[in-house]
Scaffold this motif. Structure first.
Motif, PDB file in Angstrom:
ATOM      1  N   LEU A  84     -25.346  44.517 -15.744  1.00 42.45           N
ATOM      2  CA  LEU A  84     -25.418  45.838 -15.118  1.00 42.45           C
ATOM      3  C   LEU A  84     -25.927  46.925 -16.067  1.00 42.45           C
ATOM      4  O   LEU A  84     -25.884  48.100 -15.739  1.00 42.45           O
ATOM      5  CB  LEU A  84     -24.039  46.233 -14.576  1.00 42.45           C
ATOM      6  N   ARG A 332     -12.450  42.865  -2.751  1.00 44.07           N
ATOM      7  CA  ARG A 332     -12.481  43.484  -4.080  1.00 44.07           C
ATOM      8  C   ARG A 332     -13.743  43.094  -4.844  1.00 44.07           C
ATOM      9  O   ARG A 332     -14.379  43.928  -5.486  1.00 44.07           O
ATOM     10  CB  ARG A 332     -11.212  43.093  -4.866  1.00 44.07           C
ATOM     11  N   TYR A 336     -18.891  46.523  -5.858  1.00 45.11           N
ATOM     12  CA  TYR A 336     -20.141  46.982  -6.473  1.00 45.11           C
ATOM     13  C   TYR A 336     -21.314  46.834  -5.503  1.00 45.11           C
ATOM     14  O   TYR A 336     -22.109  47.750  -5.330  1.00 45.11           O
ATOM     15  CB  TYR A 336     -20.400  46.203  -7.776  1.00 45.11           C
ATOM     16  N   ILE A 347     -23.266  53.404 -12.372  1.00 45.79           N
ATOM     17  CA  ILE A 347     -21.916  52.965 -12.763  1.00 45.79           C
ATOM     18  C   ILE A 347     -21.654  53.213 -14.245  1.00 45.79           C
ATOM     19  O   ILE A 347     -22.514  52.955 -15.084  1.00 45.79           O
ATOM     20  CB  ILE A 347     -21.710  51.473 -12.394  1.00 45.79           C
ATOM     21  N   TYR A 378     -12.786  52.999  -9.431  1.00 45.79           N
ATOM     22  CA  TYR A 378     -11.883  51.869  -9.188  1.00 45.79           C
ATOM     23  C   TYR A 378     -11.920  51.037 -10.452  1.00 45.79           C
ATOM     24  O   TYR A 378     -12.697  51.352 -11.366  1.00 45.79           O
ATOM     25  CB  TYR A 378     -12.331  51.042  -7.965  1.00 45.79           C
ATOM     26  N   HIS A 380     -10.157  48.009 -13.382  1.00 41.55           N
ATOM     27  CA  HIS A 380      -9.164  47.101 -13.938  1.00 41.55           C
ATOM     28  C   HIS A 380      -8.078  47.933 -14.637  1.00 41.55           C
ATOM     29  O   HIS A 380      -8.081  48.060 -15.858  1.00 41.55           O
ATOM     30  CB  HIS A 380      -9.860  46.149 -14.899  1.00 41.55           C
ATOM     31  N   HIS A 387     -14.211  51.706 -13.578  1.00 41.10           N
ATOM     32  CA  HIS A 387     -15.600  51.785 -13.110  1.00 41.10           C
ATOM     33  C   HIS A 387     -15.777  53.089 -12.353  1.00 41.10           C
ATOM     34  O   HIS A 387     -15.116  53.336 -11.352  1.00 41.10           O
ATOM     35  CB  HIS A 387     -15.936  50.596 -12.223  1.00 41.10           C
ATOM     36  N   GLU A 425     -16.775  46.199 -20.433  1.00 39.81           N
ATOM     37  CA  GLU A 425     -17.144  44.816 -20.111  1.00 39.81           C
ATOM     38  C   GLU A 425     -18.604  44.615 -19.716  1.00 39.81           C
ATOM     39  O   GLU A 425     -19.052  43.484 -19.658  1.00 39.81           O
ATOM     40  CB  GLU A 425     -16.238  44.269 -18.989  1.00 39.81           C
ATOM     41  N   HIS A 426     -19.343  45.672 -19.455  1.00 42.47           N
ATOM     42  CA  HIS A 426     -20.729  45.475 -19.012  1.00 42.47           C
ATOM     43  C   HIS A 426     -21.745  45.540 -20.148  1.00 42.47           C
ATOM     44  O   HIS A 426     -22.883  45.125 -19.976  1.00 42.47           O
ATOM     45  CB  HIS A 426     -21.118  46.523 -17.953  1.00 42.47           C
TER      46      HIS A 426
END
Ligand code: LAC
Ligand code: ZN
Length: 470
Positions: A84, A332, A336, A347, A378, A380, A387, A425-426
Protein backbone atom coordinates in the motif's frame (compact mmCIF):
# COMPACT_ATOMS: atom_id res chain seq x y z
CA UNK A 1 11.92 9.58 -14.17
CA UNK A 2 15.02 7.67 -15.15
CA UNK A 3 17.88 8.96 -13.03
CA UNK A 4 20.97 10.02 -14.98
CA UNK A 5 23.23 7.84 -12.87
CA UNK A 6 21.47 4.69 -14.04
CA UNK A 7 22.06 2.92 -17.32
CA UNK A 8 19.13 2.27 -19.62
CA UNK A 9 18.14 -1.29 -20.41
CA UNK A 10 19.13 -2.01 -24.01
CA UNK A 11 17.73 -4.78 -26.20
CA UNK A 12 21.13 -6.40 -25.93
CA UNK A 13 20.79 -6.47 -22.16
CA UNK A 14 17.32 -8.00 -22.49
CA UNK A 15 18.94 -10.80 -24.50
CA UNK A 16 21.61 -11.27 -21.84
CA UNK A 17 18.89 -11.47 -19.20
CA UNK A 18 17.10 -14.11 -21.30
CA UNK A 19 20.33 -16.07 -21.29
CA UNK A 20 20.35 -15.93 -17.50
CA UNK A 21 16.66 -16.37 -16.59
CA UNK A 22 15.37 -18.17 -19.71
CA UNK A 23 13.32 -16.44 -22.41
CA UNK A 24 10.02 -17.33 -20.72
CA UNK A 25 11.26 -15.56 -17.58
CA UNK A 26 12.07 -12.22 -19.24
CA UNK A 27 9.76 -9.74 -20.95
CA UNK A 28 10.07 -6.18 -22.20
CA UNK A 29 6.50 -6.24 -23.51
CA UNK A 30 4.58 -3.00 -22.98
CA UNK A 31 1.50 -4.84 -21.70
CA UNK A 32 3.53 -6.94 -19.30
CA UNK A 33 5.36 -3.85 -18.00
CA UNK A 34 2.00 -2.15 -17.41
CA UNK A 35 0.90 -5.13 -15.33
CA UNK A 36 3.82 -4.57 -12.96
CA UNK A 37 3.60 -0.80 -12.70
CA UNK A 38 1.41 -0.45 -9.57
CA UNK A 39 0.58 -2.00 -6.25
CA UNK A 40 -2.71 -1.72 -4.29
CA UNK A 41 -2.04 1.92 -3.34
CA UNK A 42 -5.33 3.83 -3.24
CA UNK A 43 -4.18 6.53 -5.66
CA UNK A 44 -2.09 4.61 -8.19
CA UNK A 45 1.11 6.31 -9.27
CA UNK A 46 2.28 3.92 -11.98
CA UNK A 47 5.87 3.62 -13.18
CA UNK A 48 7.00 1.29 -15.92
CA UNK A 49 10.00 -0.97 -15.56
CA UNK A 50 12.11 -1.39 -18.68
CA UNK A 51 12.14 -5.16 -18.36
CA UNK A 52 10.39 -7.77 -16.20
CA UNK A 53 12.48 -10.70 -14.95
CA UNK A 54 10.94 -13.70 -13.18
CA UNK A 55 13.71 -15.91 -11.78
CA UNK A 56 13.04 -19.46 -10.65
CA UNK A 57 15.92 -19.82 -8.20
CA UNK A 58 18.43 -18.02 -5.99
CA UNK A 59 21.35 -18.54 -8.39
CA UNK A 60 19.42 -16.70 -11.11
CA UNK A 61 18.60 -13.83 -8.74
CA UNK A 62 22.31 -13.61 -7.91
CA UNK A 63 23.33 -13.47 -11.57
CA UNK A 64 20.73 -10.82 -12.38
CA UNK A 65 21.80 -8.67 -9.43
CA UNK A 66 25.51 -8.84 -10.15
CA UNK A 67 24.84 -7.91 -13.77
CA UNK A 68 22.62 -5.00 -12.69
CA UNK A 69 25.24 -3.88 -10.21
CA UNK A 70 28.00 -3.99 -12.75
CA UNK A 71 25.92 -2.09 -15.33
CA UNK A 72 24.24 0.29 -12.80
CA UNK A 73 20.67 -0.72 -13.51
CA UNK A 74 18.05 -0.28 -10.78
CA UNK A 75 16.28 -3.45 -9.62
CA UNK A 76 12.87 -3.39 -7.92
CA UNK A 77 11.71 -6.56 -6.17
CA UNK A 78 8.06 -7.57 -6.25
CA UNK A 79 6.03 -10.26 -4.50
CA UNK A 80 2.33 -10.31 -5.31
CA UNK A 81 1.91 -6.53 -5.40
CA UNK A 82 -0.56 -6.13 -2.54
CA UNK A 83 1.48 -3.40 -0.82
CA UNK A 84 0.00 0.00 0.00
CA UNK A 85 3.01 2.34 -0.12
CA UNK A 86 4.47 1.71 -3.56
CA UNK A 87 7.37 -0.41 -2.29
CA UNK A 88 7.31 -2.64 -5.39
CA UNK A 89 6.75 0.14 -7.94
CA UNK A 90 9.81 0.58 -10.21
CA UNK A 91 10.11 4.37 -9.91
CA UNK A 92 13.46 4.48 -11.72
CA UNK A 93 12.51 2.00 -14.43
CA UNK A 94 15.20 -0.65 -14.85
CA UNK A 95 14.56 -4.28 -13.93
CA UNK A 96 11.40 -5.39 -12.13
CA UNK A 97 12.32 -8.64 -10.42
CA UNK A 98 9.12 -10.55 -9.75
CA UNK A 99 9.49 -13.45 -7.35
CA UNK A 100 6.16 -15.03 -8.36
CA UNK A 101 7.79 -18.13 -9.83
CA UNK A 102 9.78 -18.78 -6.66
CA UNK A 103 6.65 -20.05 -4.97
CA UNK A 104 7.59 -23.41 -3.51
CA UNK A 105 7.00 -24.49 0.05
CA UNK A 106 10.33 -26.22 0.47
CA UNK A 107 9.79 -27.97 3.79
CA UNK A 108 7.49 -28.19 6.76
CA UNK A 109 9.61 -29.44 9.61
CA UNK A 110 7.06 -30.75 12.09
CA UNK A 111 9.66 -31.56 14.73
CA UNK A 112 11.12 -28.06 14.87
CA UNK A 113 7.89 -26.24 13.95
CA UNK A 114 9.52 -24.51 10.98
CA UNK A 115 8.23 -23.90 7.45
CA UNK A 116 10.88 -23.10 4.85
CA UNK A 117 9.44 -21.26 1.88
CA UNK A 118 10.40 -19.32 -1.21
CA UNK A 119 9.44 -15.63 -1.18
CA UNK A 120 6.72 -15.92 -3.84
CA UNK A 121 4.59 -18.32 -1.76
CA UNK A 122 1.30 -16.63 -0.97
CA UNK A 123 -0.26 -16.74 2.50
CA UNK A 124 -3.32 -18.72 1.36
CA UNK A 125 -1.09 -21.57 0.14
CA UNK A 126 1.02 -21.52 3.28
CA UNK A 127 -2.07 -21.62 5.53
CA UNK A 128 -3.37 -24.64 3.65
CA UNK A 129 -0.07 -26.51 3.68
CA UNK A 130 0.63 -26.04 7.38
CA UNK A 131 -2.95 -26.90 8.26
CA UNK A 132 -2.49 -30.15 6.34
CA UNK A 133 0.32 -30.98 8.80
CA UNK A 134 -1.80 -30.07 11.83
CA UNK A 135 0.17 -26.83 12.34
CA UNK A 136 -0.57 -23.09 12.27
CA UNK A 137 1.07 -19.98 10.85
CA UNK A 138 -0.64 -17.18 12.77
CA UNK A 139 0.24 -14.03 10.80
CA UNK A 140 -3.00 -12.67 9.43
CA UNK A 141 -2.90 -9.39 7.51
CA UNK A 142 -6.33 -10.19 6.05
CA UNK A 143 -4.99 -10.28 2.49
CA UNK A 144 -4.20 -13.92 1.84
CA UNK A 145 -2.94 -13.30 -1.70
CA UNK A 146 0.02 -11.40 -0.18
CA UNK A 147 3.39 -13.10 -0.65
CA UNK A 148 5.59 -14.14 2.24
CA UNK A 149 8.52 -12.24 0.73
CA UNK A 150 6.39 -9.08 0.67
CA UNK A 151 5.32 -9.72 4.27
CA UNK A 152 8.99 -9.92 5.29
CA UNK A 153 9.90 -6.81 3.28
CA UNK A 154 7.29 -4.66 5.03
CA UNK A 155 7.24 -6.52 8.36
CA UNK A 156 3.53 -7.13 7.84
CA UNK A 157 1.23 -7.20 10.88
CA UNK A 158 -2.51 -7.72 10.76
CA UNK A 159 -5.21 -8.97 13.07
CA UNK A 160 -3.50 -11.54 15.25
CA UNK A 161 -0.43 -9.60 16.28
CA UNK A 162 -1.54 -8.91 19.87
CA UNK A 163 -0.86 -12.52 20.76
CA UNK A 164 1.53 -13.79 18.08
CA UNK A 165 3.51 -10.70 17.12
CA UNK A 166 4.17 -9.40 13.61
CA UNK A 167 6.27 -10.94 10.82
CA UNK A 168 9.47 -9.96 12.63
CA UNK A 169 8.59 -12.27 15.52
CA UNK A 170 7.77 -15.16 13.21
CA UNK A 171 10.84 -15.27 10.98
CA UNK A 172 13.62 -17.60 12.13
CA UNK A 173 15.89 -17.59 9.13
CA UNK A 174 16.46 -15.80 5.84
CA UNK A 175 18.49 -16.32 2.71
CA UNK A 176 19.10 -13.17 0.70
CA UNK A 177 21.08 -12.02 -2.30
CA UNK A 178 23.04 -8.81 -1.84
CA UNK A 179 23.09 -6.24 -4.65
CA UNK A 180 26.62 -7.43 -5.41
CA UNK A 181 25.30 -10.93 -6.14
CA UNK A 182 26.63 -12.51 -2.94
CA UNK A 183 24.26 -15.01 -1.31
CA UNK A 184 23.95 -14.84 2.48
CA UNK A 185 22.07 -16.97 5.04
CA UNK A 186 21.02 -15.62 8.40
CA UNK A 187 19.33 -17.21 11.40
CA UNK A 188 18.11 -20.81 11.19
CA UNK A 189 15.98 -23.41 12.88
CA UNK A 190 16.78 -22.14 16.33
CA UNK A 191 14.90 -19.78 18.57
CA UNK A 192 17.63 -17.74 20.20
CA UNK A 193 20.96 -16.23 19.24
CA UNK A 194 23.51 -13.90 20.80
CA UNK A 195 25.97 -14.21 17.99
CA UNK A 196 26.85 -10.86 16.55
CA UNK A 197 24.60 -8.30 14.92
CA UNK A 198 21.17 -9.55 13.98
CA UNK A 199 21.37 -8.88 10.26
CA UNK A 200 18.28 -10.95 9.62
CA UNK A 201 16.17 -8.56 11.65
CA UNK A 202 17.79 -5.66 9.80
CA UNK A 203 16.59 -7.10 6.50
CA UNK A 204 13.05 -7.63 7.81
CA UNK A 205 11.11 -4.44 7.14
CA UNK A 206 13.85 -3.00 4.91
CA UNK A 207 11.45 -2.99 1.94
CA UNK A 208 13.83 -4.73 -0.41
CA UNK A 209 16.46 -2.00 -0.16
CA UNK A 210 19.26 -4.09 1.41
CA UNK A 211 18.98 -7.54 -0.12
CA UNK A 212 16.69 -9.66 -2.25
CA UNK A 213 15.08 -12.24 0.02
CA UNK A 214 15.14 -15.68 -1.59
CA UNK A 215 14.30 -18.11 1.22
CA UNK A 216 12.42 -17.74 4.50
CA UNK A 217 12.13 -19.92 7.59
CA UNK A 218 8.96 -19.28 9.54
CA UNK A 219 8.03 -20.22 13.05
CA UNK A 220 4.91 -22.40 13.27
CA UNK A 221 2.76 -23.26 16.22
CA UNK A 222 -0.09 -25.63 17.03
CA UNK A 223 -3.52 -24.47 15.86
CA UNK A 224 -5.97 -23.19 18.47
CA UNK A 225 -8.86 -25.54 19.15
CA UNK A 226 -11.43 -22.75 19.58
CA UNK A 227 -11.79 -19.31 18.08
CA UNK A 228 -14.45 -16.77 19.03
CA UNK A 229 -15.15 -13.30 17.76
CA UNK A 230 -16.78 -10.67 19.97
CA UNK A 231 -18.38 -7.66 18.34
CA UNK A 232 -18.98 -4.98 20.93
CA UNK A 233 -20.95 -1.81 20.18
CA UNK A 234 -20.30 1.47 22.03
CA UNK A 235 -21.98 4.86 21.99
CA UNK A 236 -18.67 6.63 21.47
CA UNK A 237 -15.41 5.81 19.76
CA UNK A 238 -13.59 7.27 22.69
CA UNK A 239 -15.20 4.76 25.11
CA UNK A 240 -14.41 1.90 22.76
CA UNK A 241 -10.71 2.67 22.52
CA UNK A 242 -10.44 3.58 26.17
CA UNK A 243 -11.42 -0.01 27.02
CA UNK A 244 -8.40 -1.44 25.19
CA UNK A 245 -5.67 -0.98 27.86
CA UNK A 246 -7.99 -2.65 30.40
CA UNK A 247 -8.61 -5.57 28.06
CA UNK A 248 -4.86 -6.02 27.62
CA UNK A 249 -4.49 -6.38 31.39
CA UNK A 250 -6.93 -9.28 31.40
CA UNK A 251 -5.29 -12.63 32.12
CA UNK A 252 -6.20 -14.14 28.76
CA UNK A 253 -4.68 -12.10 25.97
CA UNK A 254 -6.88 -11.74 22.88
CA UNK A 255 -5.32 -12.62 19.54
CA UNK A 256 -6.47 -9.33 18.05
CA UNK A 257 -8.35 -6.21 19.13
CA UNK A 258 -9.75 -4.20 16.23
CA UNK A 259 -11.68 -0.94 16.46
CA UNK A 260 -13.98 0.74 13.96
CA UNK A 261 -16.50 3.55 13.65
CA UNK A 262 -20.05 3.44 12.38
CA UNK A 263 -19.10 5.10 9.08
CA UNK A 264 -16.80 2.30 8.00
CA UNK A 265 -19.41 -0.27 9.01
CA UNK A 266 -22.05 1.33 6.76
CA UNK A 267 -19.54 1.66 3.92
CA UNK A 268 -18.59 -2.01 4.13
CA UNK A 269 -22.26 -3.02 4.39
CA UNK A 270 -22.86 -1.29 1.08
CA UNK A 271 -19.82 -2.99 -0.42
CA UNK A 272 -20.63 -6.55 0.68
CA UNK A 273 -24.37 -5.97 0.40
CA UNK A 274 -25.06 -7.44 3.81
CA UNK A 275 -26.07 -5.98 7.16
CA UNK A 276 -23.84 -6.18 10.19
CA UNK A 277 -25.46 -6.78 13.58
CA UNK A 278 -25.77 -3.71 15.87
CA UNK A 279 -24.68 -1.52 12.97
CA UNK A 280 -26.41 1.58 14.35
CA UNK A 281 -24.00 2.26 17.18
CA UNK A 282 -21.22 4.83 17.04
CA UNK A 283 -18.19 2.58 17.40
CA UNK A 284 -17.19 -1.05 17.86
CA UNK A 285 -14.48 -3.31 19.13
CA UNK A 286 -13.97 -6.61 17.35
CA UNK A 287 -12.07 -8.95 19.61
CA UNK A 288 -10.64 -12.22 18.38
CA UNK A 289 -10.04 -14.88 21.00
CA UNK A 290 -8.34 -18.24 20.69
CA UNK A 291 -7.99 -20.99 23.22
CA UNK A 292 -7.69 -24.68 23.89
CA UNK A 293 -11.15 -25.34 25.31
CA UNK A 294 -14.60 -23.85 25.06
CA UNK A 295 -14.50 -23.02 28.78
CA UNK A 296 -11.23 -21.15 28.43
CA UNK A 297 -12.49 -19.01 25.55
CA UNK A 298 -15.87 -18.35 27.18
CA UNK A 299 -14.20 -17.37 30.43
CA UNK A 300 -12.03 -14.89 28.56
CA UNK A 301 -15.08 -13.63 26.66
CA UNK A 302 -16.98 -13.07 29.94
CA UNK A 303 -14.07 -11.16 31.46
CA UNK A 304 -13.69 -8.98 28.38
CA UNK A 305 -17.42 -8.35 28.14
CA UNK A 306 -17.42 -7.12 31.72
CA UNK A 307 -14.44 -4.81 31.09
CA UNK A 308 -16.20 -3.37 28.03
CA UNK A 309 -19.50 -2.89 29.87
CA UNK A 310 -17.60 -0.98 32.57
CA UNK A 311 -16.19 1.23 29.82
CA UNK A 312 -19.55 2.11 28.32
CA UNK A 313 -20.25 -0.81 25.96
CA UNK A 314 -23.88 -1.26 25.02
CA UNK A 315 -23.95 -5.01 24.43
CA UNK A 316 -21.83 -7.89 23.16
CA UNK A 317 -22.58 -9.79 20.00
CA UNK A 318 -21.11 -13.29 19.73
CA UNK A 319 -21.80 -14.92 16.37
CA UNK A 320 -23.44 -18.28 16.98
CA UNK A 321 -22.05 -20.26 14.06
CA UNK A 322 -18.75 -20.66 12.24
CA UNK A 323 -20.39 -19.10 9.18
CA UNK A 324 -21.50 -16.02 11.14
CA UNK A 325 -17.99 -15.66 12.59
CA UNK A 326 -16.49 -15.93 9.11
CA UNK A 327 -18.89 -13.26 7.81
CA UNK A 328 -17.90 -10.82 10.50
CA UNK A 329 -14.17 -11.33 9.93
CA UNK A 330 -14.76 -11.17 6.21
CA UNK A 331 -16.41 -7.75 6.55
CA UNK A 332 -13.40 -6.51 8.53
CA UNK A 333 -10.98 -7.77 5.89
CA UNK A 334 -12.85 -5.80 3.23
CA UNK A 335 -12.62 -2.33 4.87
CA UNK A 336 -9.77 -1.10 2.68
CA UNK A 337 -11.33 -2.36 -0.54
CA UNK A 338 -14.74 -0.95 0.42
CA UNK A 339 -13.21 2.50 0.96
CA UNK A 340 -11.23 2.27 -2.25
CA UNK A 341 -14.43 1.39 -4.09
CA UNK A 342 -16.26 4.37 -2.58
CA UNK A 343 -14.14 7.05 -4.21
CA UNK A 344 -10.82 8.85 -3.80
CA UNK A 345 -9.18 8.10 -0.48
CA UNK A 346 -5.72 7.68 0.95
CA UNK A 347 -4.38 5.82 3.95
CA UNK A 348 -2.04 6.55 6.81
CA UNK A 349 -0.81 3.73 9.00
CA UNK A 350 0.42 5.42 12.16
CA UNK A 351 1.40 3.44 15.25
CA UNK A 352 1.40 5.05 18.70
CA UNK A 353 1.78 3.67 22.22
CA UNK A 354 -1.47 1.81 22.84
CA UNK A 355 -2.46 4.09 25.70
CA UNK A 356 -2.21 7.08 23.33
CA UNK A 357 -4.78 5.86 20.80
CA UNK A 358 -7.67 7.91 22.30
CA UNK A 359 -5.55 11.08 22.21
CA UNK A 360 -4.33 10.32 18.69
CA UNK A 361 -7.90 9.81 17.45
CA UNK A 362 -8.92 13.06 19.11
CA UNK A 363 -6.19 14.91 17.26
CA UNK A 364 -7.10 13.23 13.97
CA UNK A 365 -10.68 14.46 14.40
CA UNK A 366 -9.35 17.98 15.00
CA UNK A 367 -7.19 17.72 11.88
CA UNK A 368 -10.25 16.58 9.94
CA UNK A 369 -12.22 19.63 11.13
CA UNK A 370 -9.36 22.05 10.55
CA UNK A 371 -8.79 20.89 6.99
CA UNK A 372 -12.48 20.28 6.35
CA UNK A 373 -11.77 16.83 5.07
CA UNK A 374 -13.66 13.73 6.24
CA UNK A 375 -11.29 11.21 7.85
CA UNK A 376 -12.28 7.66 8.73
CA UNK A 377 -10.23 5.74 11.26
CA UNK A 378 -10.16 2.05 12.13
CA UNK A 379 -7.48 -0.42 12.89
CA UNK A 380 -5.52 -2.63 15.16
CA UNK A 381 -6.30 -1.03 18.53
CA UNK A 382 -4.51 -3.80 20.41
CA UNK A 383 -1.27 -2.84 18.64
CA UNK A 384 -1.70 0.94 18.74
CA UNK A 385 -1.84 0.81 14.93
CA UNK A 386 -4.44 3.13 13.43
CA UNK A 387 -5.47 3.27 9.76
CA UNK A 388 -6.51 6.82 9.02
CA UNK A 389 -8.26 7.53 5.71
CA UNK A 390 -8.76 11.07 4.42
CA UNK A 391 -11.66 10.85 1.97
CA UNK A 392 -12.12 12.83 -1.23
CA UNK A 393 -15.75 12.09 -1.98
CA UNK A 394 -17.98 15.11 -2.62
CA UNK A 395 -14.87 17.22 -3.19
CA UNK A 396 -13.07 18.51 -6.25
CA UNK A 397 -10.51 15.81 -7.00
CA UNK A 398 -7.56 18.09 -7.78
CA UNK A 399 -8.26 20.31 -4.81
CA UNK A 400 -8.43 17.25 -2.56
CA UNK A 401 -5.12 15.87 -3.81
CA UNK A 402 -3.52 19.30 -3.37
CA UNK A 403 -4.61 19.48 0.26
CA UNK A 404 -3.70 15.91 1.11
CA UNK A 405 0.04 16.35 1.89
CA UNK A 406 -0.72 18.96 4.56
CA UNK A 407 -3.34 16.72 6.13
CA UNK A 408 -0.87 13.83 6.22
CA UNK A 409 1.90 16.03 7.58
CA UNK A 410 -0.39 16.97 10.49
CA UNK A 411 -1.45 13.35 11.07
CA UNK A 412 2.16 12.13 11.15
CA UNK A 413 3.21 15.00 13.36
CA UNK A 414 0.43 14.11 15.79
CA UNK A 415 1.54 10.45 15.81
CA UNK A 416 5.20 11.32 16.30
CA UNK A 417 4.49 13.80 19.10
CA UNK A 418 2.64 11.05 20.96
CA UNK A 419 5.68 8.77 20.75
CA UNK A 420 4.73 6.91 17.57
CA UNK A 421 6.01 6.45 14.01
CA UNK A 422 4.63 6.91 10.50
CA UNK A 423 4.04 3.27 9.60
CA UNK A 424 3.09 0.31 11.75
CA UNK A 425 2.80 -2.30 9.02
CA UNK A 426 2.56 -0.97 5.46
CA UNK A 427 6.05 0.48 5.11
CA UNK A 428 7.09 3.80 3.58
CA UNK A 429 7.74 2.79 -0.03
CA UNK A 430 8.00 6.01 -2.02
CA UNK A 431 4.58 7.22 -0.94
CA UNK A 432 5.46 8.15 2.64
CA UNK A 433 9.22 8.74 2.50
CA UNK A 434 8.72 12.52 2.32
CA UNK A 435 7.37 12.57 5.85
CA UNK A 436 10.30 10.76 7.44
CA UNK A 437 12.58 13.73 8.14
CA UNK A 438 9.85 15.61 9.98
CA UNK A 439 9.07 12.69 12.27
CA UNK A 440 12.35 10.87 12.93
CA UNK A 441 15.63 11.87 14.55
CA UNK A 442 18.00 12.93 11.76
CA UNK A 443 20.86 10.91 13.29
CA UNK A 444 18.84 7.75 12.73
CA UNK A 445 18.15 8.59 9.12
CA UNK A 446 21.85 9.27 8.51
CA UNK A 447 22.71 5.92 10.10
CA UNK A 448 20.14 4.15 7.91
CA UNK A 449 21.71 5.71 4.83
CA UNK A 450 25.15 4.51 5.92
CA UNK A 451 23.78 1.00 6.32
CA UNK A 452 22.16 1.20 2.89
CA UNK A 453 25.50 2.15 1.33
CA UNK A 454 27.27 -0.73 3.11
CA UNK A 455 24.86 -3.21 1.56
CA UNK A 456 24.32 -1.50 -1.77
CA UNK A 457 27.23 0.82 -2.68
CA UNK A 458 25.79 1.64 -6.13
CA UNK A 459 22.24 2.13 -4.89
CA UNK A 460 20.73 -0.25 -7.42
CA UNK A 461 18.40 -2.21 -5.12
CA UNK A 462 14.94 -0.67 -4.83
CA UNK A 463 16.27 2.89 -4.99
CA UNK A 464 14.06 5.77 -3.91
CA UNK A 465 12.25 3.72 -1.28
CA UNK A 466 12.12 4.66 2.45
CA UNK A 467 14.40 7.65 1.75
CA UNK A 468 16.36 9.20 -1.10
CA UNK A 469 20.13 8.84 -1.10
CA UNK A 470 21.72 12.04 -2.21
C1 LAC B 1 -6.16 -3.39 7.18
C2 LAC B 1 -5.10 -3.12 6.16
C3 LAC B 1 -5.41 -1.90 5.36
O1 LAC B 1 -5.87 -3.47 8.36
O2 LAC B 1 -3.86 -3.01 6.76
O3 LAC B 1 -7.33 -3.57 6.78
ZN1 ZN C 1 -3.95 -3.14 8.88
Amino acid sequence: VIDAKYTKVTSELVETLKGIAGSEGVSADEEEREKYSCDEMSIPKPHLAEVIVKPRDTATVARVLSLANEKRIPVTPRGSGTGLSGGCVPIFGGILLSLERMNQILEIDEENFVATVEPGVILADLYEAVEGCGLYYPLYPGESSASIGGNVATNAGGMRAVKYGVTRQLVLGLEAVLPTGEIISMGGKFVKSSTGYDLMQLLIGSEGTLGMITKIMLKLTTPPKRREVLFIPFNSLYDAIKAVPDILKHKILPVGIEFMERDIISIVEGYINRQIPFHDYEAFLMIILEGETEEEVYEAADGIREICMNNGAVDTFVPSSEAAKRKLLDAREKFYHALKHLGPMDIADVVVPRSQIPEFIKRVKEISRRHQMPIIAYGHAGDGNVHVHPLGKDMDRDEWERRLPRVFADIYQAGASLGGVISGEHGLGFEKKGYLTATMDEKLIILMKRIKRAFDPNNILNPGKIFDLE
